[in-house]
Motif scaffolding. Structure first.
Motif, PDB file in Angstrom:
ATOM      1  N   LEU A 193       0.577  -1.217  -0.506  1.00 30.59           N
ATOM      2  CA  LEU A 193      -0.400   0.086   0.075  1.00 30.59           C
ATOM      3  C   LEU A 193       0.568   1.035   0.131  1.00 30.59           C
ATOM      4  O   LEU A 193       1.934   1.112   1.084  1.00 30.59           O
ATOM      5  N   ALA A 199      -9.080   5.186  -0.169  1.00 27.92           N
ATOM      6  CA  ALA A 199      -9.130   4.672  -1.446  1.00 27.92           C
ATOM      7  C   ALA A 199     -10.710   4.594  -2.146  1.00 27.92           C
ATOM      8  O   ALA A 199     -11.956   4.941  -1.388  1.00 27.92           O
ATOM      9  N   ASP A 201     -12.985   1.740  -4.613  1.00 30.00           N
ATOM     10  CA  ASP A 201     -12.938   0.715  -5.397  1.00 30.00           C
ATOM     11  C   ASP A 201     -14.138   1.000  -6.300  1.00 30.00           C
ATOM     12  O   ASP A 201     -14.969   1.067  -6.060  1.00 30.00           O
ATOM     13  N   LEU A 213      -9.884  -3.780   1.768  1.00 28.80           N
ATOM     14  CA  LEU A 213      -8.812  -2.706   1.695  1.00 28.80           C
ATOM     15  C   LEU A 213      -9.271  -1.871   3.453  1.00 28.80           C
ATOM     16  O   LEU A 213      -8.455  -0.991   3.634  1.00 28.80           O
TER      17      LEU A 213
END
Length: 374
Positions: A193, A199, A201, A213
């Motif tokens: 990472l 993040a 997706d 994640l």
């Protein structure tokens, strides 16, 4: 759920309008004849090949046996022709479509509340509610699709074990691609990472990568999908894993408006036209989603952030995408490749010599491309 009103058909079996039920986009049949246990496999096959759908009125188990026999009869031996991989793939898809269209023409009736008024009919209410929603009243639908609905409901109930999540399960909803190809999940589990806490997706599907994640330490994950079924499915799985406070699911076409430190995308792997809703997880016309992800990525990455593209090279091996097309698209988007991790697929077809696409599948690899802004 797709429901359309249709009226009395060729044999005048119905005096009242009934509904056509299909969740996979199958077209409403134009000609229907009522049949029972006495019909032979040959006669049923001939009628269906001529375009007449068969509404079953006999024993339900007999209908299942007839469908299996029709499936065997409809298989065609592929002559040993010299074909390019792309030609073999096109022929394989056409054959799949022909068989699906033919076998989808054996129909069963539905009464109210998803009851099937046939002898030895299974109870399918919960499975149909899961796939179609509340009943719209009496109607008819494909037996083949119904068996798929029943199977999908069992997958949903039991869930799919995900080794990268310590054996915890993800529950795919009907019409949402199941994470049975675990190699792409493992690639995300093992990739280093970058620094950061956010993040995205993109095209989340079941939400499995968002859950992974978050479990890896990302404090804020936004999952997006343009399919309403997938959005509902991802929210369900995220809630099951107790991560609703860290993962937001949005109904969106690709990117949310913000930026993130890690942006993950596992787009459909094959250029082509999807023919059913489930096909949309496999086929991407002209690789549009792939190219849009790459061109949009620099505008949504935080400084020092990374885009993780997960993609099989089956399209290149089949001749559906040029060998340099992906590299060229990455460069044209103003991106650079930080690293690439490659693994072999583990699904059964990868080692099945009887598969029509075996020559391409035997060498297939799946890669995680770590991309940064050039």
């Amino acid at each position: 759920m797709t429901t359309e009103v249709m009226y009395a058909m060729t044999d005048g079996a119905w005096e009242q309008p009934v509904r056509w039920y299909s969740a996979n986009g199958a077209p409403q049949p134009q000609h229907i004849a009522t049949v029972a246990d006495t019909i032979s496999v040959a006669a049923a096959h001939r009628l269906m090949a001529e375009g007449t759908a068969l509404l079953w009125s006999g024993d339900c188990e007999s209908a299942r046996r007839l469908l299996a026999a029709l499936g065997r009869r409809s298989e065609r031996r592929q002559p040993a022709l010299a074909q390019s991989p792309a030609e073999a793939f096109g022929r394989h898809r056409r054959e799949q479509e022909r068989r699906a269209r033919l076998l989808g023409m054996l129909l069963v009736p539905y009464g109210g509340d998803w009851m099937i008024p046939l002898r030895r009919a299974p109870r399918v209410r919960e499975a149909c509610l899961h796939a179609y929603g509340p009943s719209g009243g009496p109607g008819v639908g494909s037996l083949r699709e119904l068996l798929g609905v029943i199977g999908a409901y069992e997958w949903y109930r039991k869930g799919v074990e995900i080794p990268a999540l310590g054996g915890e399960r993800i529950h795919p909803h009907y019409g949402v691609f199941s994470p049975v190809r675990g190699e792409y999940v493992d690639l995300v589990a093992e990739a280093k990472l970058p620094r950061g806490v956010t993040a995205f997706d993109i095209g989340t599907g079941t939400g499995v990568l968002s859950v992974l994640l978050a479990r890896r330490g990302l404090r804020h994950v936004v999952a997006t999908d343009q399919d309403a079924r997938a959005v509902h499915c991802a929210r369900d799985n995220i809630a099951r894993h107790g991560l609703a406070d860290r993962i937001a699911v949005r109904h969106a076409d690709l990117f949310p408006a913000d930026r993130a430190h890690v942006i993950v995308c596992n787009p459909p792997w094959l250029p082509g036209r999807p023919r059913t809703p489930l096909d949309q997880a496999v086929y991407d016309p002209d690789s549009r989603m792939l190219h849009r992800f790459l061109t949009g990525l620099p505008h949504h990455l935080e400084p020092g952030g990374e885009g993780w593209l997960i993609l099989s090279d089956l399209a290149e091996r089949l001749g559906l995408r040029g060998r340099t097309e992906l590299d060229d698209a990455i460069q044209a988007a103003g991106l650079r490749v930080l690293s690439r991790t490659v693994t072999k697929p583990r699904h059964p077809r990868a080692s099945d010599p009887s598969d029509p696409l075996h020559r391409a599948r035997v060498g297939e690899t799946t890669s995680l491309w770590r991309l940064g802004v050039a």
